[in-house]
Design an enzyme around this catalytic site. Structure first.
Site, mmCIF file in Angstrom:
data_model
loop_
_atom_site.group_PDB
_atom_site.id
_atom_site.type_symbol
_atom_site.label_atom_id
_atom_site.label_comp_id
_atom_site.label_asym_id
_atom_site.label_seq_id
_atom_site.Cartn_x
_atom_site.Cartn_y
_atom_site.Cartn_z
ATOM 1 N N HIS A 1 19.076 31.144 13.034
ATOM 2 C CA HIS A 1 17.918 30.646 12.299
ATOM 3 C C HIS A 1 16.692 31.510 12.576
ATOM 4 O O HIS A 1 16.146 31.495 13.678
ATOM 5 C CB HIS A 1 17.643 29.196 12.707
ATOM 6 C CG HIS A 1 16.855 28.424 11.696
ATOM 7 N ND1 HIS A 1 16.567 27.088 11.839
ATOM 8 C CD2 HIS A 1 16.306 28.794 10.505
ATOM 9 C CE1 HIS A 1 15.877 26.675 10.791
ATOM 10 N NE2 HIS A 1 15.696 27.687 9.974
ATOM 11 N N TYR B 1 14.654 21.208 11.873
ATOM 12 C CA TYR B 1 14.187 20.297 10.841
ATOM 13 C C TYR B 1 13.913 18.910 11.439
ATOM 14 O O TYR B 1 14.826 18.112 11.663
ATOM 15 C CB TYR B 1 15.208 20.178 9.714
ATOM 16 C CG TYR B 1 15.563 21.480 9.031
ATOM 17 C CD1 TYR B 1 14.673 22.557 9.017
ATOM 18 C CD2 TYR B 1 16.792 21.646 8.403
ATOM 19 C CE1 TYR B 1 15.001 23.751 8.383
ATOM 20 C CE2 TYR B 1 17.126 22.832 7.764
ATOM 21 C CZ TYR B 1 16.230 23.883 7.775
ATOM 22 O OH TYR B 1 16.566 25.059 7.153
#
Length: 333
Positions: free
Chosen positions: A140, A56
């Site tokens: 992830h 992110y």
């Protein structure tokens, strides 16, 4: 804000979580003061679960979230981050990140689910956040890396959990089939399920949710608005569904669900946030929150009473699957 415990672990999360992807400048710039104010507003509203990732904003989300939480009592909140995308120097920068975040691309992401990659990723995250530990660690998006993820990353995280270095671990993905495999075939405690148990998509009932029940494990639901189509009282043409423009038939179905919500005195986004909690294995809904105003709206939606009859009517009209469980009722565990 009520707490739910990750089964068979000491970790408990609030039923509403703060998703920090947007404060990493997802799609547009978020001023640093807005990011801090959003975290502060979430704290004041009772939210105590915060989720971030190196991906992110090429570390920006972790930097901002860590700075905003650093003065808070560490035992009073739960923070999760992710492994699998190491951040390494970018030898050929273009100026701006090409994966949706408005940040400089001096770093790039490098897939790595090896033992060394997991340990390095966690160390880097702790350095960026300035925190002493992570409570939950997810793999992830390991979609294309099952073997290394299952054979190296998961055992490494299991060791860290058993040593008390982290409290719980699992995987986060936009699909449910592989998440079910992680629940059934590895020591994962929890999975983060994106978009596959919503008012418009209940496919997780075929795999990950039965696996969670069977093995006594827990699920965090994200993407409950399916990229936006369920985020407004009255869906409209041109809104997004799973990152694409929603097809007309889905817009029509969302509108039909909205009409039923209105007859029960509630709204489509409030129902979309409440819906995952109809399943007993889902302990949390986490939403991206960019500003204090967004935090306030999400908390207000979360707090709305949703009558059990809404789910009955949606089932009866064929707008959700007939095997969606009856409303469980949210409560502390």
């Amino acid at each position: 804000m009520r707490l739910r415990k990750i089964q068979n672990t000491p970790v408990a999360v609030t039923e509403l979580g703060f998703g920090a992807s947007v404060i990493g400048n997802l799609y547009r710039v978020t001023p640093a003061d807005d990011a801090t104010a959003a975290v502060d507003a979430a704290w004041d509203a009772g939210i105590r679960y915060f989720d971030t990732a190196p991906h992110y904003g090429l570390g920006l989300s972790e930097l901002r979230l860590g700075a905003a939480l650093r003065h808070r009592p560490r035992d009073e909140y739960v923070i999760s981050s992710k492994v699998g995308r190491l951040l390494v120097p970018n030898e050929q920068p273009h100026g701006v990140d090409t994966e949706g975040f408005v940040v400089r691309d001096d770093l790039r992401r490098q897939w790595d689910f090896s033992r060394d990659g997991v340990l390095r990723s966690i160390e880097d995250t702790l350095e960026r956040t300035g925190l002493d530990r992570l409570d939950i660690v997810y793999l992830h998006d390991p979609d294309d890396h099952w073997q290394q993820a299952a054979e190296e990353a998961m055992p490494t995280l299991a060791e860290l959990r058993d040593q008390g270095v982290i409290g719980a671990f699992g995987a986060g993905m936009n699909q449910s089939a592989m998440l079910a495999r992680f629940l059934r075939e590895t020591a994962a405690d929890i999975v983060m399920l994106a978009g596959r148990y919503t008012l418009l998509d209940q496919s997780a009932l075929d795999d990950v949710l039965p696996a969670a029940q069977e093995h006594g494990k827990s699920v965090v639901a994200v993407g409950v608005f399916n990229s936006g189509l369920l985020s407004r009282d009255r869906p409209a043409e041109g809104m997004k569904y799973d990152y694409q423009v929603a097809p007309p038939e889905l817009v029509a179905r969302a509108l039909a669900i909205a009409e039923v919500c209105a007859t029960h005195g509630t709204t489509l986004p409030a129902a979309a946030m409440a819906f995952p909690h109809t399943h007993p294995s889902i302990i949390n809904v986490t939403l991206g929150m960019r500003t204090p105003e967004q935090v306030g709206r999400n908390v207000e939606l979360h707090d709305q009473h949703i009558p059990d009859g809404l789910w009955d009517d949606l089932r009866a009209q064929g707008l959700i699957r007939s095997d969606v469980p009856a409303e469980r009722g949210r409560g502390r565990e």
